[in-house]
Design an enzyme around this catalytic site. Structure first.
Site, short mmCIF file in Angstrom:
data_model
loop_
_atom_site.label_atom_id
_atom_site.label_comp_id
_atom_site.label_asym_id
_atom_site.label_seq_id
_atom_site.Cartn_x
_atom_site.Cartn_y
_atom_site.Cartn_z
CD GLU A 265 -2.59 1.24 2.67
OE1 GLU A 265 -3.61 1.92 2.71
OE2 GLU A 265 -2.15 0.57 3.65
CE LYS A 340 -7.18 1.42 3.90
NZ LYS A 340 -5.92 2.01 4.42
CB CYS A 374 -4.04 -1.59 4.74
SG CYS A 374 -3.12 -1.38 6.30
#
Length: 509
Positions: A265, A340, A374
């Protein structure tokens, strides 16, 4: 009292075995002693399908057998009896180009029951079904204890009680314990079977490896090689320097035959050093100007190095909103974006980022994959929905500054691997960026996690990189092990969900 055995042998039936075979058949079916197969029948069966006829020997004596045909699926789907499925006992229904391995007989001599010899025959049939690329094993099983309950309940009720272990049936209970499931009840199946009242239960075992359209090229791979890139944050003079470093790693992992390259990321953050005089929110929006050219260059790398590249993530502007996105750059020249979904408080406070609203699995030449960035892996609902879509591998590019942040990502990723019966690969950044605000320190240990069962590492960790060191991690994962886990695992977390009590579903946007 069970007979003691010194040696057990399982092999294909030979015509020389017939005398012993006949004796064991008669002992096994005393109520139908006049219905055993003749030597001509066995000889004919061996001439058309020798590999489908199995015997098991105890100390050199034939004590059990499993006889089979290959028949058309349409024939099985019709209601039929034993005479019809066997072609009036001539085996004319056998078709070597058909899809179904049909069991026409299986027995174990009474003196040798309770030694799990029948299970060996069933396992050998399953192996044969896989080797011949047949769709399923089907047979009609007797229910000999039904005679004692016929006046009180229907065959359907009897089967349900056996399945629930409220009743025991020596044939049906055994078949259910060997991963066969009930298709239908057949009436008047075997003439003279008074114990079953001439009822039979059509049972099926599905071959999870069956390929209904074999190809000579572009076959889906079962062993997938992952190349994880643990990226060192370092000052970069310009975007070309970033491309040079990225190409070095892509070249390295593709040189080892990797199918995927996974970047972390926000690995492009070093390019923000030129904007450190701006506010954090302004600096990352300037970084977002590089996203389109980075995506295009990585797509070129995917083609030239013949590898699927997961570009970690980078900032992306759309309609005035800032998102955290990445790209799956496939080696066939196509690419897809992922976003995300859950934004951390830090990303909101310092950068004003927005969460995306679309997530899905991606079809690749190595199966279905999922990608979560993440923080998203800390929300189990996302990966469960991806697992429902058939995900085999979940990729998690991450960025954590402290060890406790990494611990959240690591342990949540391990949980996702176990609960969704999939592989999870995580890759993060390491090192320091002293001249980039809000990106000062990084901590990572890139890893590949597995489900927890006998076919996998006992700690659920396939491989780990050295913490906080720039390196690559090359790991092979076997998709066949996932198929076996789904069907035959010690526990089956996906199948055993109580969907009668709860469900998780996507909301249409």
């Amino acid at each position: 009292m069970q007979t003691k055995i010194k040696k057990v042998e399982l092999r294909n039936l030979e015509i020389e075995d017939y005398k012993q075979l006949k004796k064991s058949m008669i002992e096994s079916y005393p109520e139908m002693a006049d219905s055993y197969w003749g030597s001509d029948d066995i000889e004919r069966l061996l001439s058309i399908f020798p590999e489908g006829q199995l015997v098991i020997l105890a100390d050199g004596k034939v004590v059990g057998s499993a006889l089979s045909l290959i028949v058309d699926e349409k024939l099985v789907e019709k209601r039929h009896n034993y005479q019809q499925i066997s072609g009036d006992y001539t085996f004319s229904t056998h078709n070597p180009n058909a899809e179904i391995l049909y069991g026409i007989d299986v027995f174990i001599h009474p003196n040798y029951r309770g030694l799990r010899l029948g299970r060996r025959l069933y396992d050998a049939r399953k192996e044969l079904c896989e080797q011949l690329n047949l769709k399923a094993i089907v047979f009609a099983g007797r229910i000999p204890n039904y005679r004692d309950h016929a006046k009180k309940m229907s065959p359907k009720t009897y089967i349900e009680k056996v399945r629930a272990k409220e009743l025991y049936d020596p044939v049906l209970s055994f078949q259910l314990s060997n991963d066969f499931h009930v298709l239908k009840i057949l009436k008047n199946y075997l003439e003279g079977d008074e114990e079953s009242k001439e009822f039979a239960v059509l049972m099926e075992w599905n071959n999870i490896y069956y390929d209904d359209s074999p190809k000579l090229i572009n076959l889906k791979k079962n062993i997938i090689r992952l190349g994880l890139i643990q990226w060192q944050m370092r000052p970069l003079n310009n975007v070309e320097a970033l491309f040079e470093q990225a190409e070095f790693f892509i070249d390295a992992v593709s040189g080892y035959g990797s199918d995927f390259a996974l970047f972390p990321e926000l690995f492009t953050a070093p390019l923000m050093a030129d904007y450190n005089h701006l506010s954090e929110a302004e600096a990352i929006r300037e970084l977002a100007r590089h996203t389109d050219p980075i995506q295009k260059r990585f797509q070129e790398f995917a083609i030239s190095y013949n590898i699927n590249i997961i570009t970690g993530s980078m900032p992306y502007m759309d309609g005035g909103n800032l998102y955290n996105v990445g790209f799956l750059c496939k080696r066939d020249g196509t690419s897809e974006m992922y976003t995300k979904i859950h934004i951390t408080p830090n990303e909101v406070i310092h950068w004003g980022m927005k969460g995306g609203s679309q997530f899905k699995t991606f079809d690749t030449d190595c199966g279905k994959i999922g990608i979560l960035i993440c923080y998203d892996v800390e929300f189990p609902e996302l990966s469960r929905l991806l697992a429902d879509e058939g995900m085999d591998i979940l990729f998690v590019p991450f960025l954590t500054d402290t060890q406790n942040g990494y611990t959240r990502v690591k342990h949540c990723s391990q949980a996702r691997a176990i609960e969704n019966e999939c592989y999870v690969a995580i890759a993060g950044c390491v090192g320091n960026l002293p001249k980039v605000n809000n990106m000062d320190i990084q901590y990572a240990q890139s890893s590949v996690f597995t489900p927890s069962d006998f076919a996998f590492p006992s700690n659920g960790i396939k491989a780990e990189a050295t913490p906080n060191t720039e390196m690559t991690l090359i790991v092979d994962v076997d998709l066949n092990l996932l198929k076996e886990l789904h069907e035959h695992g010690s526990v089956k977390t996906l199948k055993d969900r109580r969907t009668d009590l709860y469900e998780i579903k996507k909301l249409e946007k």
